[in-house]
Enzyme design. Structure first.
Site, short mmCIF file in Angstrom:
data_model
loop_
_atom_site.label_atom_id
_atom_site.label_comp_id
_atom_site.label_asym_id
_atom_site.label_seq_id
_atom_site.Cartn_x
_atom_site.Cartn_y
_atom_site.Cartn_z
N HIS A 48 68.93 106.18 0.19
CA HIS A 48 69.73 104.95 0.30
C HIS A 48 68.95 103.94 1.12
CE1 HIS A 48 73.99 106.22 -0.82
NE2 HIS A 48 73.23 107.29 -1.08
N TYR A 215 74.51 110.74 -6.48
CA TYR A 215 74.39 109.32 -6.83
C TYR A 215 73.27 109.09 -7.83
CZ TYR A 215 71.00 109.19 -2.79
OH TYR A 215 69.99 109.41 -1.89
P1 FAD Z 1 57.91 110.56 7.10
O1 FAD Z 1 58.40 109.70 6.00
O2 FAD Z 1 58.32 111.99 7.15
O3 FAD Z 1 56.32 110.48 7.06
C1 FAD Z 1 55.47 111.22 7.92
C2 FAD Z 1 54.09 111.27 7.24
O4 FAD Z 1 53.14 111.75 8.19
C3 FAD Z 1 54.05 112.25 6.07
O5 FAD Z 1 53.48 111.59 4.95
C4 FAD Z 1 53.19 113.41 6.57
O6 FAD Z 1 52.48 114.04 5.54
C5 FAD Z 1 52.27 112.67 7.55
N1 FAD Z 1 51.70 113.52 8.62
C6 FAD Z 1 52.36 114.42 9.40
N2 FAD Z 1 51.53 114.97 10.31
C7 FAD Z 1 50.30 114.41 10.10
C8 FAD Z 1 49.03 114.57 10.74
N3 FAD Z 1 48.85 115.41 11.78
N4 FAD Z 1 47.98 113.83 10.27
C9 FAD Z 1 48.15 112.95 9.23
N5 FAD Z 1 49.34 112.77 8.59
C10 FAD Z 1 50.41 113.48 9.03
N6 FAD Z 1 66.74 108.12 5.36
C11 FAD Z 1 67.27 106.98 4.85
O7 FAD Z 1 66.98 105.87 5.36
N7 FAD Z 1 68.13 107.01 3.79
C12 FAD Z 1 68.51 108.21 3.20
O8 FAD Z 1 69.28 108.21 2.22
C13 FAD Z 1 67.97 109.44 3.73
N8 FAD Z 1 68.32 110.64 3.22
C14 FAD Z 1 67.81 111.79 3.77
C15 FAD Z 1 68.24 113.02 3.27
C16 FAD Z 1 67.77 114.21 3.85
C17 FAD Z 1 68.28 115.54 3.34
C18 FAD Z 1 66.81 114.16 4.89
C19 FAD Z 1 66.26 115.43 5.51
C20 FAD Z 1 66.37 112.92 5.38
C21 FAD Z 1 66.89 111.73 4.84
N9 FAD Z 1 66.52 110.48 5.33
C22 FAD Z 1 67.06 109.34 4.82
C23 FAD Z 1 65.61 110.38 6.48
C24 FAD Z 1 64.23 109.87 6.11
O9 FAD Z 1 63.69 110.60 5.04
C25 FAD Z 1 63.29 109.95 7.33
O10 FAD Z 1 63.97 109.51 8.47
C26 FAD Z 1 62.06 109.06 7.10
O11 FAD Z 1 61.29 109.56 6.04
C27 FAD Z 1 61.21 108.98 8.37
O12 FAD Z 1 60.04 108.23 8.10
P2 FAD Z 1 58.72 108.50 8.93
O13 FAD Z 1 57.70 107.52 8.40
O14 FAD Z 1 59.01 108.55 10.37
O15 FAD Z 1 58.29 109.98 8.52
#
Ligand code: FAD
Length: 381
Positions: A48, A215
């Site tokens: 979403h 959805y």
């Molecule tokens: P991420 O998107 O997890 O990205 C982290 C990246 O870092 C990854 O690509 C990984 O491979 C990389 N990485 C990790 N460690 C290293 C390393 N040491 N060196 C190099 N690369 C590394 N959020 C919403 O807004 N809407 C929703 O509908 C929603 N639904 C969800 C449903 C579920 C069941 C879950 C579990 C989560 C949901 N979320 C939703 C939450 C959302 O997916 C996360 O909060 C979001 O992806 C966080 O973004 P981020 O960039 O912090 O981390």
């Protein structure tokens, strides 16, 4: 120091990391993203995108493409788990466009990630680069990768998700805890549900201690996403997700309304995910390192706001680096000051798991425009 001088490394090319790269590049900064994955695949999940997130996409310049890709839902419908009684029937997509100036969207997560990827310069991301060590001391931060290579940067943004190595460097080992809940997730063709199947664009079924959300995720309404939450005592696996046992999922929702049974029985495959939670982390930055997204505020997914918080962080961090281009530590202090209370409120509300259950008052979440919020400075608190 000239505005474009600092070399910025972003660890993690997920949703927050790519948004930060796009926003910083648009401001003229030199940015490089290091992502551990060897390739990006269209993994099965929907997401979403609230109006608060969509406003940042407008700034990046990809909102229209995202709107063309996904579904702006007609209604959000909440129903009681057994008799199907409607608890809430909320007009959401067009209402958001009227009220906040941008739609509420539901999309395939892989399609959304691809739109963000298109927004950054292709030469500014290296795949297959897992950061294992970082030395933040000295005239530059030094990054060491699993493959033995090294890199340097003036600023390192840790956007490496819930099991962040960058956070470990800042705070020491303090892993988010398994919350005692798991999610089954499945993307499948809508045609599998049969020609006679009809539902609102987004329907959430509420049980006592479990939920079942389904959805549409494509504009053509030909693909659907199912995501559940239900209790599980332990998470014995070393990874955050495992192939999901469909019998286990169906058993968890036995007794739910026949419509839920029908969807669960026709869904062809699923993955099972551990849900993690943690109190807000106290420290988001030190020296040349700063965190964003799940790395600094992992949250339960019950408001669908985790990615939105990561992307709002990216926008606020960009503003703060611009506001203090020669003093990174002050820029990071500003960023923390301007983000912590909002992300802590969303973490807390997510934990309650009542968002859009039987009432809707979402302005405080959806009406927030991270680009327009007046910056709070330490001496003006
Ligand atoms: P991420 O998107 O997890 O990205 C982290 C990246 O870092 C990854 O690509 C990984 O491979 C990389 N990485 C990790 N460690 C290293 C390393 N040491 N060196 C190099 N690369 C590394 N959020 C919403 O807004 N809407 C929703 O509908 C929603 N639904 C969800 C449903 C579920 C069941 C879950 C579990 C989560 C949901 N979320 C939703 C939450 C959302 O997916 C996360 O909060 C979001 O992806 C966080 O973004 P981020 O960039 O912090 O981390």
């Amino acid at each position: 120091m000239a505005k474009s001088a600092p070399r910025i490394a972003i660890v993690g090319g997920g949703l927050g990391g790519l948004a930060a790269a796009a926003l910083l590049q648009a401001e003229g900064y030199s940015v490089h993203v290091y992502e551990q994955a060897q390739t990006f695949t269209r993994l099965g999940a929907g997401i979403h995108l609230g109006p608060n997130l969509m406003k940042v996409l407008q700034r990046i310049g990809i909102a229209t493409r995202v709107i063309e890709t996904g579904v702006s839902p007609d209604r959000w419908v909440s129903r009681k788990w057994d008799d199907g009684r409607v608890l809430l029937d909320f007009e959401i997509g067009e209402r958001a466009a009227r009220r906040y100036g941008v739609n509420y969207m539901m999309v395939h997560r892989g399609d959304f990630h691809a739109r963000l990827f298109d927004a950054i310069r292709p030469e500014s991301i290296s795949l297959g680069k897992r950061v294992v060590e970082i030395d933040p001391i000295g005239s530059a931060a030094k990054l060491a990768f699993e493959d033995g290579s090294k890199a340097e940067a003036d600023i390192v943004i840790g956007a490496d998700g819930v099991r962040s190595r960058m956070r470990e460097v800042l705070l020491g080992p303090d892993e988010p805890q398994f919350s005692g809940q798991v999610a089954y997730r499945s993307v499948f063709p809508a045609a599998l549900l049969g020609r006679d199947f009809k539902m609102a664009d987004c329907v959430k079924w509420w049980g006592e201690d479990r939920i079942f959300l389904v959805y549409y995720i494509t504009r053509a309404h030909d693909e659907m996403f199912l995501v559940t939450a239900s209790p599980q005592a332990e998470w014995p696996h070393p990874t955050s997700s495992v192939p999901g046992d469909l019998d286990g999922m169906r058993a968890a929702f036995a007794g739910f309304h026949p419509e839920v049974q029908r969807i669960a029985s026709l869904c062809p495959q699923a993955t099972k995910w551990a849900m993690y939670d943690h109190e807000p982390f106290p420290l988001w930055s030190r020296g040349r390192i700063v965190l964003l997204g799940d790395a600094c505020h992992p949250m339960l997914p019950f408001m669908g706001q985790g990615a939105a918080m990561a992307i709002e962080d990216a926008a606020m961090l960009t503003r703060c680096i611009k506001a203090s281009p020669t003093d990174f530590e002050f820029a990071f202090q500003l960023y923390e000051l301007n983000r912590k209370s909002r992300t802590a409120s969303i973490q807390e509300e997510s934990r309650k798991n009542v968002w859009l259950k039987d009432s809707a008052d979402p302005d405080w979440v959806f009406g927030y425009d991270v680009n327009e919020e007046p910056l709070i400075y330490p001496d003006k608190r």
